[in-house]
Design an enzyme around this catalytic site. Structure first.
Site, PDB file in Angstrom:
ATOM      1  N   GLU A 136       0.971  -1.314   0.059  1.00 46.22           N
ATOM      2  CA  GLU A 136      -0.185  -0.062  -0.025  1.00 46.22           C
ATOM      3  C   GLU A 136       0.792   1.296  -0.046  1.00 46.22           C
ATOM      4  O   GLU A 136       1.898   1.388   0.466  1.00 46.22           O
ATOM      5  CB  GLU A 136      -0.923  -0.105   1.258  1.00 46.22           C
ATOM      6  CG  GLU A 136      -2.048  -1.196   1.195  1.00 46.22           C
ATOM      7  CD  GLU A 136      -2.976  -1.004   2.517  1.00 46.22           C
ATOM      8  OE1 GLU A 136      -2.524   0.062   3.204  1.00 46.22           O
ATOM      9  OE2 GLU A 136      -3.864  -1.662   2.386  1.00 46.22           O
ATOM     10  N   ASP A 157       2.170   5.876 -39.308  1.00 48.51           N
ATOM     11  CA  ASP A 157       0.847   5.117 -39.655  1.00 48.51           C
ATOM     12  C   ASP A 157      -0.211   6.441 -39.994  1.00 48.51           C
ATOM     13  O   ASP A 157       0.369   7.695 -39.952  1.00 48.51           O
ATOM     14  CB  ASP A 157       0.247   4.488 -38.472  1.00 48.51           C
ATOM     15  CG  ASP A 157       0.496   5.322 -37.114  1.00 48.51           C
ATOM     16  OD1 ASP A 157       0.234   6.737 -37.088  1.00 48.51           O
ATOM     17  OD2 ASP A 157       0.677   4.777 -36.111  1.00 48.51           O
ATOM     18  N   LYS A 177       0.387   0.856 -43.476  1.00 49.17           N
ATOM     19  CA  LYS A 177       0.454  -0.820 -43.208  1.00 49.17           C
ATOM     20  C   LYS A 177      -0.590  -1.511 -43.346  1.00 49.17           C
ATOM     21  O   LYS A 177      -1.678  -1.076 -43.264  1.00 49.17           O
ATOM     22  CB  LYS A 177       0.757  -0.582 -41.716  1.00 49.17           C
ATOM     23  CG  LYS A 177       2.083   0.093 -41.119  1.00 49.17           C
ATOM     24  CD  LYS A 177       2.526  -0.071 -39.923  1.00 49.17           C
ATOM     25  CE  LYS A 177       1.328   0.801 -39.147  1.00 49.17           C
ATOM     26  NZ  LYS A 177       1.381   0.604 -37.365  1.00 49.17           N
ATOM     27  N   GLY A 186       8.756  -1.919 -32.550  1.00 48.15           N
ATOM     28  CA  GLY A 186       8.493  -2.797 -33.765  1.00 48.15           C
ATOM     29  C   GLY A 186       8.307  -1.963 -34.888  1.00 48.15           C
ATOM     30  O   GLY A 186       8.761  -1.920 -36.019  1.00 48.15           O
TER      31      GLY A 186
END
Length: 371
Positions: free
Chosen positions: A99, A228, A251, A284
């Protein structure tokens, strides 16, 4: 709560925060002011005219306090150094069962408090530290609490992409508001619409001015590349300010279990490509985009992003990639592995955040920072 132009503390609303500071510092001072006259208070020049009060204050940060948890101590220290104030006294620790425990070790009654905390790894711990800090400060009678989140975690969960999926970014916004935050200051949200998840003011800064200053050092022909379709607006904004061309990576996955095909929209042949994104996580997508650009004739590939999440094997993947340099900011502290990587260049946004904090404290416009 304001009633008939008077705040709950009994102070006249129209004078704003400077009159509160003056009364607290000099409670025995009083002045009779006639319309159209000018008089001076410590660090304040006030012009009284008919039905109007205009105050111009010099930098007096005596009523400002900055606190932080354990997410990004280095950045907070730089911000405090820029503002010339000391970090608020607090202890953020954990009990043996995990906690989180918070202690505020100085008075914050009536103060304008800023809690600087990135919701980065460990995400849930840092989020809970932020919430408990805000709650502790609210119960200690801070006048205003601004949650300064250089990195807003859970931002990628901003909509339902599957049936019965949560919208976690909205949940986090509700938690921060319920904890007692009066205002939000953040940098490069993954989706700008997240501002609408809050029912309190949100100041959304962009790291572009800091990144552009470094990118201008590359003298070769530059093409800004969005990795993208979702990042086209961001890449276009960079291209406009650098007077550079624009390219987009499309893509496509033709069928399941088949690797993505990356098509380049735009000319990158013989040019220096800059991949622009708001964050890099596993790396990636960024690395595959870099290989695609090299295959299409780009002579060098750089990348820049605001938030270096760099989870998993991201550092290794980037180190072995054709990316010449990855430019990031310090919204998230780098792990030791990332610090040791020669390809990763860190630029601090402490000046940007310090300026925004000062402007919010002084009730000045922050819009000039929205570049």
């Amino acid at each position: 709560m304001i009633k008939n132009g008077v705040s709950s503390s009994g102070k006249t609303q129209v004078f704003g925060t400077w009159i509160r500071r003056f009364e607290s510092s000099h409670p025995s001072h009083s002045s009779k002011v006639e319309s159209g006259t000018t008089f001076y208070l410590p660090d304040t020049e006030v012009l009284m005219s008919k039905n109007k009060v205009v105050a111009r204050t010099t930098q007096d940060l005596s009523w400002m306090k900055i606190f932080t948890g354990n997410s990004n101590g280095e950045l907070v220290k730089k911000i405090c150094d820029q503002l010339g104030i000391s970090l608020g006294k607090s202890v953020v620790s954990t009990f043996s069962d995990g906690e989180i425990h918070v202690e505020i070790d100085e008075s914050v009654r009536g103060m304008d408090v800023f809690v600087v905390q990135s919701i980065s790894s460990p995400v849930n711990d840092n989020l809970m530290e932020l919430l408990i800090l805000i709650d502790a400060l609210k119960r200690a009678s801070a006048e205003r609490i601004t949650a300064v989140m250089p990195y807003y975690g859970y931002a990628r969960q901003d909509r339902k992409v599957l049936p019965r999926a949560p919208i976690s970014a909205k949940l986090v916004a509700d938690l921060i508001t319920t904890a007692g935050a009066s205002r939000i200051l953040t940098v490069d949200l993954h989706a700008g619409q997240i501002q609408g998840f809050f029912n309190i003011p949100v100041d959304h800064l962009f790291a572009a001015p800091v990144l552009l200053e470094h990118m201008r050092q590359v003298r070769n022909d530059i093409v800004m590349v969005s990795p993208d379709a979702g990042g086209v607006e961001r890449a276009r904004a960079f291209a406009k300010r650098l007077d550079a061309s624009l390219a987009i990576i499309d893509k496509r996955r033709d069928s399941p279990n088949v690797s993505q095909v990356m098509n380049i929209i735009g000319d990158v042949s013989g040019m220096t490509a800059f991949l622009v994104d708001d964050m890099v996580d596993t790396g990636g997508t960024l690395v595959r985009a870099a290989y695609a650009l090299i295959e299409n004739g780009a002579k060098a590939v750089y990348a820049c992003c605001t938030h270096p999440v760099l989870s998993g094997k991201a550092v290794k993947i980037i180190s072995e990639s054709p990316i010449v340099e990855l430019i990031v900011t310090d919204t998230i502290p780098l792990r030791e592995e990332a610090r040791a990587c020669r390809k990763i260049k860190v630029i601090s946004i402490s000046d940007l955040l310090a300026d925004a904090i000062r402007r919010i404290y002084e009730d000045e416009s922050v819009s000039c920072l929205f570049v």
